[in-house]
Design an enzyme around this catalytic site. Sequence first.
Site, mmCIF file in Angstrom:
data_model
loop_
_atom_site.group_PDB
_atom_site.id
_atom_site.type_symbol
_atom_site.label_atom_id
_atom_site.label_comp_id
_atom_site.label_asym_id
_atom_site.label_seq_id
_atom_site.Cartn_x
_atom_site.Cartn_y
_atom_site.Cartn_z
ATOM 1 N N HIS A 195 66.532 87.407 40.207
ATOM 2 C CA HIS A 195 66.769 88.853 40.326
ATOM 3 C C HIS A 195 68.002 89.139 39.451
ATOM 4 O O HIS A 195 69.099 89.376 39.966
ATOM 5 C CB HIS A 195 67.018 89.184 41.797
ATOM 6 C CG HIS A 195 66.915 90.636 42.155
ATOM 7 N ND1 HIS A 195 66.853 91.639 41.197
ATOM 8 C CD2 HIS A 195 66.873 91.259 43.374
ATOM 9 C CE1 HIS A 195 66.776 92.805 41.832
ATOM 10 N NE2 HIS A 195 66.780 92.602 43.135
ATOM 11 N N ARG A 255 66.335 99.744 47.298
ATOM 12 C CA ARG A 255 67.518 99.864 46.440
ATOM 13 C C ARG A 255 67.236 99.661 44.962
ATOM 14 O O ARG A 255 67.680 100.444 44.117
ATOM 15 C CB ARG A 255 68.571 98.829 46.828
ATOM 16 C CG ARG A 255 69.530 99.286 47.867
ATOM 17 C CD ARG A 255 69.958 98.107 48.701
ATOM 18 N NE ARG A 255 68.819 97.712 49.516
ATOM 19 C CZ ARG A 255 68.580 98.190 50.733
ATOM 20 N NH1 ARG A 255 69.432 98.992 51.289
ATOM 21 N NH2 ARG A 255 67.494 97.845 51.410
ATOM 22 N N THR A 256 66.526 98.595 44.639
ATOM 23 C CA THR A 256 66.326 98.290 43.224
ATOM 24 C C THR A 256 65.521 99.416 42.578
ATOM 25 O O THR A 256 65.843 99.903 41.493
ATOM 26 C CB THR A 256 65.632 96.924 43.056
ATOM 27 O OG1 THR A 256 66.375 95.964 43.800
ATOM 28 C CG2 THR A 256 65.583 96.508 41.594
ATOM 29 N N LYS A 267 39.710 97.235 39.639
ATOM 30 C CA LYS A 267 38.417 97.208 38.947
ATOM 31 C C LYS A 267 38.257 95.917 38.157
ATOM 32 O O LYS A 267 37.307 95.762 37.405
ATOM 33 C CB LYS A 267 38.319 98.392 37.972
ATOM 34 C CG LYS A 267 38.428 99.750 38.608
ATOM 35 C CD LYS A 267 38.215 100.808 37.525
ATOM 36 C CE LYS A 267 38.638 102.186 37.954
ATOM 37 N NZ LYS A 267 38.712 103.099 36.804
ATOM 38 N N ARG A 282 58.911 94.578 39.231
ATOM 39 C CA ARG A 282 59.166 93.710 40.395
ATOM 40 C C ARG A 282 57.806 93.202 40.860
ATOM 41 O O ARG A 282 56.872 93.983 41.056
ATOM 42 C CB ARG A 282 59.836 94.478 41.527
ATOM 43 C CG ARG A 282 59.785 93.691 42.822
ATOM 44 C CD ARG A 282 60.616 94.267 43.912
ATOM 45 N NE ARG A 282 62.032 94.079 43.648
ATOM 46 C CZ ARG A 282 62.978 94.147 44.592
ATOM 47 N NH1 ARG A 282 62.655 94.394 45.833
ATOM 48 N NH2 ARG A 282 64.238 93.973 44.286
HETATM 49 C C1 NCD Z 1 66.916 91.674 47.618
HETATM 50 C C2 NCD Z 1 65.604 91.279 46.970
HETATM 51 O O1 NCD Z 1 64.677 92.075 46.887
HETATM 52 O O2 NCD Z 1 65.554 90.139 46.543
HETATM 53 N N1 NCD Z 1 67.059 93.055 47.777
HETATM 54 C C3 NCD Z 1 67.484 93.811 46.716
HETATM 55 O O3 NCD Z 1 66.915 93.811 45.652
HETATM 56 N N2 NCD Z 1 68.610 94.519 46.903
HETATM 57 C C4 NCD Z 1 67.235 90.898 48.827
HETATM 58 C C5 NCD Z 1 66.268 90.813 49.940
HETATM 59 O O4 NCD Z 1 65.182 91.389 49.939
HETATM 60 O O5 NCD Z 1 66.614 90.136 50.919
#
Ligand code: NCD
Length: 360
Positions: free
Chosen positions: A175, A92-93, A121, A142
């Site tokens: 997040h 999703r993100t 490397k 991320r």
């Molecule tokens: C969440 C995350 O990655 O922290 N998912 C997301 O970004 N929608 C929640 C999760 O992984 O449980």
Amino acid sequence: MTYTAKQTRQFYRGWDEFYAKSENEKLDFFKREDRLFDVIFAQQFDRPFLDYICQLSERVRQLARTKMGADKLRHLLPHKRCMLYFVQPSTRTFLSFLNACHILGLSVSESRGTSTSSEVKGESQEDTIRTFASYMDLIVARHPEAGFAEKTAWVLNQTDRPVPIINGGSGPDQHPTQALLDIYTLERSFKDIGGLDGKKIAMVGDLKRGRTVRSLSYLMKNYKDITLYFVSPDIFKMKPDILGFLDKHQIKYHQTDDFESVMPLVDAIYMTRIQDEYADDTSQESGTYPAFHFKASHLSMIQPHCALLHPLPRRYEIEVDVDPDPRAAYWGQERNGMWLRAALIAYIFRVDDDILREFA
Ligand code: NCD
């Protein structure tokens, strides 16, 4: 002059001291001319910003409905390029940021693991980041490490290409853009009953390692008269740093492992998944914790207006039979993430006025 990975790290002196500072002390560092530039942690957002970004998301969503509006949006940032550096699993993100970029006309590059980059490397994180900034105008990161996005912003601020950084999830820590889309979803759910102020919200599941509930808890300080119910097994209780923050800001909270007793009391239930990817020792964890699942049979126990949220992905925390109920807000919530992230990118690049002008 060239630097080896080790020398590079020495070259960027002072990271440990910077990282150890309080979030309040760091606020200005992530701003440009009084406006958010790097989006690293949820404590950066105040109420005027939250209200504004929700309004802007709503406008982006409205504009995107027509071809003419979508064309306007697509012509806002075609001269900008975004790097999606996602070295932790994401559906999703990643997709919502990718599509947010498409909505605004940005071109996108992606890296979804370190195994195909020169990090294998021996290139340092710092040099890898600098390389992204050489080609891109925005980096969304991320990473499994808690401070990675912050370090990226800190490193680039010392170079001649200090492009904005957005934290797309920093290990079990924060997040922030998820918290923004959660706020947007809650405000939309409560739009006919006075918005989020005065509401009671349950957060359920793995509160210890769930970065979404951690970031969302920080945001509660911006709303009046909120009551939180932290519902979890004992081993996944909310950590003391968040509880201390809530105490400091006089936000009411209760901790319990009795989910059913909380269900009738609350205006929203925020479900989460057990974050076992962070477990040092899974032998301490057992089964699926069914007492912390929301089942179709629970629908009769919650209020008629109660909003059910989940950042997703879900495993079994919410029974699939719950999905058709109008109170199940999680599929809309994931779509809200795309509009919200488009609004955020527009805000960072200061084209938000061009969007609002369409409605003047
Ligand atoms: C969440 C995350 O990655 O922290 N998912 C997301 O970004 N929608 C929640 C999760 O992984 O449980």
